[in-house]
Scaffold this motif. Structure first.
Motif, PDB file in Angstrom:
ATOM      1  N   GLU A 132       0.822  -1.205   0.000  1.00 30.42           N
ATOM      2  CA  GLU A 132       0.000   0.000   0.000  1.00 30.42           C
ATOM      3  C   GLU A 132       0.863   1.266   0.000  1.00 30.42           C
ATOM      4  O   GLU A 132       0.427   2.329  -0.444  1.00 30.42           O
ATOM      5  CB  GLU A 132      -0.927   0.006   1.218  1.00 30.42           C
ATOM      6  N   LYS A 133       2.104   1.144   0.505  1.00 30.02           N
ATOM      7  CA  LYS A 133       2.979   2.313   0.625  1.00 30.02           C
ATOM      8  C   LYS A 133       4.046   2.357  -0.458  1.00 30.02           C
ATOM      9  O   LYS A 133       4.529   3.438  -0.797  1.00 30.02           O
ATOM     10  CB  LYS A 133       3.652   2.298   2.004  1.00 30.02           C
ATOM     11  N   ASP A 134       4.428   1.214  -0.956  1.00 30.04           N
ATOM     12  CA  ASP A 134       5.542   1.138  -1.903  1.00 30.04           C
ATOM     13  C   ASP A 134       5.023   0.613  -3.241  1.00 30.04           C
ATOM     14  O   ASP A 134       4.607  -0.547  -3.346  1.00 30.04           O
ATOM     15  CB  ASP A 134       6.626   0.214  -1.344  1.00 30.04           C
ATOM     16  N   LEU A 135       5.054   1.443  -4.268  1.00 30.05           N
ATOM     17  CA  LEU A 135       4.570   1.049  -5.591  1.00 30.05           C
ATOM     18  C   LEU A 135       5.408  -0.074  -6.184  1.00 30.05           C
ATOM     19  O   LEU A 135       4.887  -0.932  -6.890  1.00 30.05           O
ATOM     20  CB  LEU A 135       4.572   2.262  -6.528  1.00 30.05           C
ATOM     21  N   GLN A 136       6.703  -0.063  -5.898  1.00 28.75           N
ATOM     22  CA  GLN A 136       7.580  -1.112  -6.427  1.00 28.75           C
ATOM     23  C   GLN A 136       7.182  -2.482  -5.879  1.00 28.75           C
ATOM     24  O   GLN A 136       7.146  -3.470  -6.613  1.00 28.75           O
ATOM     25  CB  GLN A 136       9.030  -0.807  -6.074  1.00 28.75           C
ATOM     26  N   VAL A 137       6.891  -2.534  -4.590  1.00 25.79           N
ATOM     27  CA  VAL A 137       6.437  -3.797  -3.981  1.00 25.79           C
ATOM     28  C   VAL A 137       5.104  -4.217  -4.581  1.00 25.79           C
ATOM     29  O   VAL A 137       4.873  -5.400  -4.859  1.00 25.79           O
ATOM     30  CB  VAL A 137       6.318  -3.641  -2.448  1.00 25.79           C
ATOM     31  N   GLU A 138       4.219  -3.247  -4.791  1.00 21.85           N
ATOM     32  CA  GLU A 138       2.909  -3.536  -5.400  1.00 21.85           C
ATOM     33  C   GLU A 138       3.066  -4.155  -6.784  1.00 21.85           C
ATOM     34  O   GLU A 138       2.425  -5.160  -7.108  1.00 21.85           O
ATOM     35  CB  GLU A 138       2.104  -2.235  -5.479  1.00 21.85           C
ATOM     36  N   GLU A 139       3.941  -3.568  -7.600  1.00 27.06           N
ATOM     37  CA  GLU A 139       4.152  -4.078  -8.950  1.00 27.06           C
ATOM     38  C   GLU A 139       4.817  -5.454  -8.934  1.00 27.06           C
ATOM     39  O   GLU A 139       4.506  -6.314  -9.759  1.00 27.06           O
ATOM     40  CB  GLU A 139       5.010  -3.092  -9.756  1.00 27.06           C
ATOM     41  N   TYR A 140       5.725  -5.637  -8.006  1.00 26.73           N
ATOM     42  CA  TYR A 140       6.401  -6.937  -7.896  1.00 26.73           C
ATOM     43  C   TYR A 140       5.410  -8.037  -7.530  1.00 26.73           C
ATOM     44  O   TYR A 140       5.393  -9.115  -8.130  1.00 26.73           O
ATOM     45  CB  TYR A 140       7.506  -6.852  -6.846  1.00 26.73           C
ATOM     46  N   ILE A 141       4.566  -7.754  -6.536  1.00 25.26           N
ATOM     47  CA  ILE A 141       3.552  -8.728  -6.115  1.00 25.26           C
ATOM     48  C   ILE A 141       2.584  -9.017  -7.255  1.00 25.26           C
ATOM     49  O   ILE A 141       2.212 -10.170  -7.504  1.00 25.26           O
ATOM     50  CB  ILE A 141       2.794  -8.215  -4.872  1.00 25.26           C
ATOM     51  N   GLU A 142       2.195  -7.967  -7.973  1.00 27.76           N
ATOM     52  CA  GLU A 142       1.273  -8.136  -9.096  1.00 27.76           C
ATOM     53  C   GLU A 142       1.891  -9.015 -10.181  1.00 27.76           C
ATOM     54  O   GLU A 142       1.204  -9.829 -10.804  1.00 27.76           O
ATOM     55  CB  GLU A 142       0.904  -6.762  -9.665  1.00 27.76           C
ATOM     56  N   SER A 143       3.180  -8.857 -10.398  1.00 27.39           N
ATOM     57  CA  SER A 143       3.868  -9.636 -11.439  1.00 27.39           C
ATOM     58  C   SER A 143       3.917 -11.119 -11.093  1.00 27.39           C
ATOM     59  O   SER A 143       3.577 -11.971 -11.920  1.00 27.39           O
ATOM     60  CB  SER A 143       5.294  -9.099 -11.640  1.00 27.39           C
ATOM     61  N   TYR A 144       4.336 -11.430  -9.871  1.00 31.08           N
ATOM     62  CA  TYR A 144       4.439 -12.856  -9.544  1.00 31.08           C
ATOM     63  C   TYR A 144       3.067 -13.488  -9.350  1.00 31.08           C
ATOM     64  O   TYR A 144       2.890 -14.687  -9.618  1.00 31.08           O
ATOM     65  CB  TYR A 144       5.370 -13.094  -8.347  1.00 31.08           C
ATOM     66  N   ARG A 145       2.074 -12.713  -8.924  1.00 26.40           N
ATOM     67  CA  ARG A 145       0.717 -13.256  -8.832  1.00 26.40           C
ATOM     68  C   ARG A 145       0.173 -13.597 -10.211  1.00 26.40           C
ATOM     69  O   ARG A 145      -0.502 -14.617 -10.387  1.00 26.40           O
ATOM     70  CB  ARG A 145      -0.218 -12.253  -8.141  1.00 26.40           C
ATOM     71  N   HIS A 146       0.471 -12.745 -11.173  1.00 25.85           N
ATOM     72  CA  HIS A 146       0.036 -12.997 -12.552  1.00 25.85           C
ATOM     73  C   HIS A 146       0.598 -14.324 -13.054  1.00 25.85           C
ATOM     74  O   HIS A 146      -0.124 -15.146 -13.631  1.00 25.85           O
ATOM     75  CB  HIS A 146       0.502 -11.847 -13.440  1.00 25.85           C
ATOM     76  N   LEU A 147       1.878 -14.553 -12.824  1.00 28.31           N
ATOM     77  CA  LEU A 147       2.506 -15.805 -13.260  1.00 28.31           C
ATOM     78  C   LEU A 147       1.958 -16.998 -12.484  1.00 28.31           C
ATOM     79  O   LEU A 147       1.637 -18.043 -13.056  1.00 28.31           O
ATOM     80  CB  LEU A 147       4.027 -15.708 -13.066  1.00 28.31           C
ATOM     81  N   ARG A 148       1.841 -16.828 -11.188  1.00 29.81           N
ATOM     82  CA  ARG A 148       1.438 -17.955 -10.357  1.00 29.81           C
ATOM     83  C   ARG A 148      -0.011 -18.359 -10.574  1.00 29.81           C
ATOM     84  O   ARG A 148      -0.328 -19.563 -10.614  1.00 29.81           O
ATOM     85  CB  ARG A 148       1.663 -17.609  -8.880  1.00 29.81           C
ATOM     86  N   GLU A 149      -0.908 -17.392 -10.727  1.00 26.90           N
ATOM     87  CA  GLU A 149      -2.319 -17.737 -10.877  1.00 26.90           C
ATOM     88  C   GLU A 149      -2.600 -18.425 -12.203  1.00 26.90           C
ATOM     89  O   GLU A 149      -3.416 -19.346 -12.271  1.00 26.90           O
ATOM     90  CB  GLU A 149      -3.194 -16.490 -10.721  1.00 26.90           C
ATOM     91  N   HIS A 150      -1.931 -17.966 -13.278  1.00 26.20           N
ATOM     92  CA  HIS A 150      -2.089 -18.679 -14.539  1.00 26.20           C
ATOM     93  C   HIS A 150      -1.446 -20.056 -14.460  1.00 26.20           C
ATOM     94  O   HIS A 150      -1.950 -21.027 -15.029  1.00 26.20           O
ATOM     95  CB  HIS A 150      -1.477 -17.867 -15.681  1.00 26.20           C
ATOM     96  N   GLY A 151      -0.328 -20.129 -13.749  1.00 29.76           N
ATOM     97  CA  GLY A 151       0.289 -21.436 -13.525  1.00 29.76           C
ATOM     98  C   GLY A 151      -0.605 -22.350 -12.708  1.00 29.76           C
ATOM     99  O   GLY A 151      -0.650 -23.565 -12.933  1.00 29.76           O
ATOM    100  N   ASN A 152      -1.349 -21.763 -11.755  1.00 30.03           N
ATOM    101  CA  ASN A 152      -2.297 -22.541 -10.959  1.00 30.03           C
ATOM    102  C   ASN A 152      -3.362 -23.197 -11.828  1.00 30.03           C
ATOM    103  O   ASN A 152      -3.784 -24.335 -11.583  1.00 30.03           O
ATOM    104  CB  ASN A 152      -2.979 -21.650  -9.923  1.00 30.03           C
ATOM    105  N   ALA A 153      -3.831 -22.460 -12.849  1.00 27.40           N
ATOM    106  CA  ALA A 153      -4.862 -22.997 -13.738  1.00 27.40           C
ATOM    107  C   ALA A 153      -4.367 -24.267 -14.430  1.00 27.40           C
ATOM    108  O   ALA A 153      -5.074 -25.278 -14.490  1.00 27.40           O
ATOM    109  CB  ALA A 153      -5.263 -21.949 -14.776  1.00 27.40           C
ATOM    110  N   PHE A 154      -3.143 -24.216 -14.945  1.00 27.10           N
ATOM    111  CA  PHE A 154      -2.577 -25.407 -15.586  1.00 27.10           C
ATOM    112  C   PHE A 154      -2.227 -26.474 -14.551  1.00 27.10           C
ATOM    113  O   PHE A 154      -2.322 -27.675 -14.826  1.00 27.10           O
ATOM    114  CB  PHE A 154      -1.333 -25.017 -16.393  1.00 27.10           C
ATOM    115  N   GLY A 155      -1.817 -26.023 -13.360  1.00 32.95           N
ATOM    116  CA  GLY A 155      -1.507 -26.971 -12.300  1.00 32.95           C
ATOM    117  C   GLY A 155      -2.728 -27.764 -11.864  1.00 32.95           C
ATOM    118  O   GLY A 155      -2.628 -28.960 -11.550  1.00 32.95           O
ATOM    119  N   ILE A 156      -3.886 -27.116 -11.837  1.00 33.46           N
ATOM    120  CA  ILE A 156      -5.126 -27.803 -11.483  1.00 33.46           C
ATOM    121  C   ILE A 156      -5.447 -28.885 -12.508  1.00 33.46           C
ATOM    122  O   ILE A 156      -5.822 -30.009 -12.150  1.00 33.46           O
ATOM    123  CB  ILE A 156      -6.280 -26.798 -11.357  1.00 33.46           C
TER     124      ILE A 156
END
Length: 224
Positions: free
Chosen positions: A153-177
Motif C-alpha cells: 500500500e505504501k511502496d509502488l515497487q512492492v505492489e508491482e512486484y507482487i502483481e507480477s508474480y501473482r500474474h505468473l502464479r495464478e495462470h500457472g495454478n490454472a494449468f496446475g489444477i
C-alpha cells in the motif's frame, strides 16, 4: 480488493470444472464397474445417463410410415426414432437441467479434491526453494511474507512486484489444477479406486489445516 477476478479465480476454476467433468465422463465410460463398487450400485454410468436424458413419453405408429414424410417439431428435445416391423416408435427425450447442474457440481468437486496437490505444495513452498542451511522456520517465512504484503500500500515497487508474480502464479495454478486432475485420475485408476487411497489423499490435504492452525497459535504467542 483486486478487481482481476476473471484472471485469478474465474479462469482457474472454470477451466478446472470443465476439465473435471470431462475426466469424470472418461472415468465413467471406461471404469464404471470399479466406480459402481464404491457406491454399491449396479452402474453409476447408466444412472447418470438416464438422469441427464430422461425419456418422457413414447408414441407408437401402428401403420408403416415413410420417414421422409414424418415431420417432428424439435426445440429443447431430441426425438429418437426406432423402426419396427409394424411401423415406427418415437421417444421424446428431454434434457434434465437439474441433472446437468449436478454433474457440473461433481466436476467442481473433483477439481477441488484433485487440486489438493497444489494446496500441499503451496503449504510447503518454503521447503522447496530454500537451501537446508538457510531455510527459515515456516512461521518466520509467513511473518516476513505478511510484512512484505503490508508494504504494497505504501511502496509502488512492492505492489508491482507482487502483481507480477501473482500474474505468473495464478495462470500457472490454472494449468496446475488440470495436471492435478490428470494425476488424481491416474492414481485412482492404478489403485482400482481404493477407498483407502482416497482417504490418504484427503489426509494429505488436511495437513494444510494443521500448518494453518500452528501459524495461528504462533501468532497469538508472539509479542508482535
Amino acid at each position: 480488493m483486486n478487481t482481476r477476478f476473471w484472471e485469478f479465480y474465474l479462469v482457474r476454476y472454470l477451466s478446472g470444472t470443465i476439465f473435471g467433468v470431462l475426466v469424470i465422463v472418461y472415468l465413467l465410460a471406461h471404469y464404471d464397474p470399479q466406480i459402481s463398487n464404491i457406491f454399491n450400485t449396479a452402474s453409476v454410468k447408466k444412472y447418470v445417463i438416464s438422469t441427464l436424458l430422461e425419456t418422457t413419453d413414447e408414441i407408437k405408429f401402428y401403420e408403416p410410415i415413410n420417414t421422409d414424410e414424418l415431420r417432428l417439431k424439435q426445440n429443447d428435445m431430441t426425438i429418437v426414432i426406432e423402426e419396427n416391423p409394424i411401423g415406427l416408435t418415437t421417444k421424446r427425450v428431454e434434457f434434465n437441467l437439474l441433472a446437468a447442474v449436478t454433474v457440473t457440481v461433481m466436476g467442481f468437486l473433483y477439481m477441488y479434491v484433485s487440486s489438493m496437490l497444489i494446496l500441499f505444495l503451496h503449504t510447503i513452498r518454503k521447503c522447496l526453494f530454500y537451501s537446508i542451511n538457510s531455510r527459515p522456520s515456516i512461521y518466520m517465512f509467513y511473518k516476513k511474507l505478511s510484512h512484505k504484503r503490508a508494504e504494497r500500500e505504501k511502496d509502488l515497487q512492492v505492489e508491482e512486484y507482487i502483481e507480477s508474480y501473482r500474474h505468473l502464479r495464478e495462470h500457472g495454478n490454472a494449468f496446475g489444477i488440470l495436471l492435478s486432475e490428470i494425476v488424481f485420475a491416474f492414481l485412482l485408476i492404478h489403485t482400482s479406486f481404493n477407498i483407502i487411497f482416497i482417504c490418504i489423499w484427503f489426509t494429505i490435504g488436511f495437513f494444510s489445516w494443521i500448518i494453518g492452525t500452528l501459524l495461528e497459535i504462533k501468532l497469538v504467542e508472539s509479542k508482535r
